[in-house]
Design an enzyme around this catalytic site. Structure first.
Site, PDB file in Angstrom:
ATOM      1  N   LEU A 235       0.859  -1.186   0.000  1.00  0.00           N
ATOM      2  CA  LEU A 235       0.000   0.000   0.000  1.00  0.00           C
ATOM      3  C   LEU A 235       0.896   1.236   0.000  1.00  0.00           C
ATOM      4  CD1 LEU A 235      -2.849  -1.016   2.490  1.00  0.00           C
ATOM      5  CD2 LEU A 235      -2.638  -1.471   0.039  1.00  0.00           C
ATOM      6  N   ASP A 236       1.072   1.812  -1.169  1.00  0.00           N
ATOM      7  CA  ASP A 236       2.008   2.919  -1.348  1.00  0.00           C
ATOM      8  C   ASP A 236       1.470   4.203  -0.731  1.00  0.00           C
ATOM      9  OD1 ASP A 236       4.335   4.244  -2.755  1.00  0.00           O
ATOM     10  OD2 ASP A 236       2.662   5.310  -3.695  1.00  0.00           O
ATOM     11  N   ALA A 237       2.328   4.890   0.029  1.00  0.00           N
ATOM     12  CA  ALA A 237       1.999   6.205   0.610  1.00  0.00           C
ATOM     13  C   ALA A 237       0.671   6.182   1.350  1.00  0.00           C
ATOM     14  CB  ALA A 237       1.992   7.278  -0.476  1.00  0.00           C
ATOM     15  N   VAL A 238       0.364   5.058   1.978  1.00  0.00           N
ATOM     16  CA  VAL A 238      -0.962   4.877   2.579  1.00  0.00           C
ATOM     17  C   VAL A 238      -1.216   5.839   3.739  1.00  0.00           C
ATOM     18  CG1 VAL A 238      -0.228   3.063   4.187  1.00  0.00           C
ATOM     19  CG2 VAL A 238      -2.592   3.114   3.367  1.00  0.00           C
TER      20      VAL A 238
END
Length: 580
Positions: A235-238
């Protein structure tokens, strides 16, 4: 279990959308469950299960790291993985392989397509058949060139209401972000002038998860990835995904609730799927994404790269030891994702509170002398503060604070020996595995500092380098492979095996691992200086009834009242049982 699943999903939605009626939330819950492809039977709702063991080692790579005439890059990547890493590394993280408009893939135009320049879904499927595959869910933002954003501007669905609007008059002074560009982007829509929230760049427009339709879109996207053999989701830059004017808009309660909701749905669809949160923030906040073992299965150990690199260039393990002692053991069903280098840079935010400002400046200045660049972020005061150092790991370790020296390869291998032995799942960036240096031409070509560590290899040139016994690429590649081959056979290196920090002086970084069954111990003892170190074996507390051997060299230690002599940057893995 279906009723329990439905109850859990409704409970998550009540936190996220309290203004909705109970009936509306019930309908949304059913829609999400259906969108995830969950039928009448649920595979599992069990938590606290480890979906990994000591055999799990990741390589992190772009889809187009290897280029060959007449061959799609994903096919070339698969060829490289099969030829050189099959049987050594079992897991692969392919960085965003979707159509994109900027940021080397992290400004996604279409989440459900493979970039035609890289290959097609069949290539992804083939890799997923041979390796455990991690893919990015770029969840905070999408491209300004995406269909969703173009529809938003035109007042059409899907896209209408998908993006975070704000006013320049709003109090946005507390917003935390890793960039110096203006937060808001002025756009002209069918309804007139609007200002859109852009955490990272004006080509990366932030998505509005306060709109349940956006949540539904991402559930469909994740379902599509599962259908294509992907079982590990980064989960990128969540940490940035929920916005509240007047707040930091970072790590808000709703953000954690979305992670919990996604985990509930993903595990119900595939019980052994894994969520990894990418939160490049200070250590305590980063660890909060474990929740109560009900959020991320795995969190990035972002503090490890700056602390370990600092240790190796200063010759003191003081700060690294203090950090390791303060790190809580991960609960069963959760673990750490250990890495030293990535496609970005050496994050400095995760070192805040762990290294002093003076120590961070010394590290930054040393990296600059090794050819690195510094990226900055904006503070509330309007000032800028260093965010990350952009440099290849191989060049980062070419010397110490005292200058360059002859120990670059030994120092580099030592760094990986430490990382491979620590509690958690190890991940090695492809350019570390290949000892790739700073790509100054890439920086010049793209104008982006992060390109310094995103070199693209000509496949024939790479094969020639790996086959040349005198090349650093051959030497490093084979030494790291040897360490991995040893690691994956040792029960004491299970990601959740016991770990204790040892105190053998600041010139040595050492810790003890013990297998879950408590039948194997491994003492990882690392000289982090350019001088030999002599350690009395009595200080290591080796059990006298066992026989001890160094897994790396094969040397046996029978006189437990003797000494352990470590060459500069030498690592030993002392064990009482050699894994088979």
């Amino acid at each position: 279990m279906m009723e329990e699943l439905r109850f859990r999903v409704i409970s998550h939605l009540a936190v996220l959308y309290p203004e909705q009626s109970e009936k509306t939330r019930n309908i949304l819950a059913d829609t999400l469950i259906q969108a995830m492809g969950i039928e009448d039977t649920v595979t599992s709702l069990a938590q606290y299960e480890n979906h990994w063991d000591q055999h799990d080692v990741y390589v992190i790579t772009y889809g187009d790291t290897f280029l060959a005439p007449g061959q799609k890059p994903l096919s070339g990547l698969h060829q490289f993985l099969i030829k050189h890493l099959m049987g050594t590394i079992n897991s692969v993280h392919i960085l965003p392989f979707f159509p994109y408009s900027s940021d080397d893939g992290f400004s996604v135009i279409d989440y459900m397509a493979v970039n035609k320049a890289l290959g097609e879904w069949r290539d992804i499927n083939l890799i997923a058949n041979d390796f455990k595959l991690m893919a990015d869910v770029v969840i905070n933002h999408c491209s300004a060139e995406s269909r969703w954003f173009k529809n938003y501007l035109k007042g059409r669905e899907p896209g209408l209401g998908y993006f975070v609007e704000a006013s320049p008059s709003d109090d946005l002074s507390h917003v935390v972000r890793p960039r110096t560009s203006p937060l808001l982007k002025k756009v002209i829509t069918k309804e007139g002038e609007k200002h859109i929230w852009c955490t990272f760049s004006h080509d990366q427009v932030d998505l509005n998860f306060a709109n349940p339709k956006v949540l539904l879109e991402f559930v469909k996207i994740i379902k599509g990835y599962l259908d294509n053999g992907i079982a590990v989701f980064r989960l990128d830059a969540v940490a940035f995904i929920w916005k509240v004017v007047g707040s930091t808009s970072l790590n808000l309660p709703e953000t954690h609730e979305i992670v919990r909701l996604l985990r509930t749905l993903i595990e119900a669809r595939k019980s052994d799927a894994v969520i990894i949160t990418e939160t490049n923030i200070p250590n305590r906040e980063n660890l909060s994404y474990f929740g109560n073992a009900n959020e991320a299965h795995v969190v990035y150990n972002f503090s490890l790269p700056p602390l370990l690199i600092n240790t190796l260039v200063t010759g003191s393990s003081h700060y690294l030891k203090n950090w390791l002692m303060s790190m809580p053991p991960a609960q069963m069903g959760t673990t750490y994702f250990n890495f030293i280098a990535s496609h970005d840079g050496i994050g400095l935010r995760p070192a805040e509170g762990l290294l002093s400002d003076e120590e961070i400046k010394l590290l930054m200045d040393t990296m600059i002398t090794h050819g690195g660049e510094v990226s900055w972020r904006a503070l509330d005061s309007g000032e800028n503060k260093p965010y990350e150092v952009n440099i290849s790991l191989f060049d980062a370790l070419k010397g110490t604070v005292n200058g360059k020296d002859q120990w670059q390869i030994e120092r580099f291998v030592c760094a990986h020996a430490v990382m491979l032995a620590l509690e958690g799942i190890p991940a090695i960036y492809i350019h570390s595995l290949l000892a790739t240096g700073n790509d100054y031409e890439g920086v010049k070509r793209t104008g982006h500092k992060r390109s310094i560590n995103r070199y693209q290899w000509d496949y024939t040139e790479l094969e020639r380098a790996l086959n040349s016994p005198e090349s650093r690429h051959h030497l490093v590649f084979n030494r790291l492979k040897k360490l991995i081959d040893i690691r994956v056979k040792q029960p004491a290196f299970h990601p959740n095996a016991i770990q204790y920090t040892l105190h053998l002086g600041d010139e040595v970084f050492a810790f003890w691992r013990q297998s879950l069954r408590r039948d194997q111990s491994v003492f990882s003892i690392n000289n982090i200086t350019d001088q030999p170190q002599v350690i009395p074996l009595t200080a290591v507390n080796l059990v006298g009834t066992d026989e001890w051997v160094d897994l790396i060299t094969g040397e046996r230690y029978q006189d437990l009242h003797g000494t352990l002599v470590l060459a500069p940057y030498q690592s030993v893995w002392l064990t009482n049982m050699i894994g088979g």
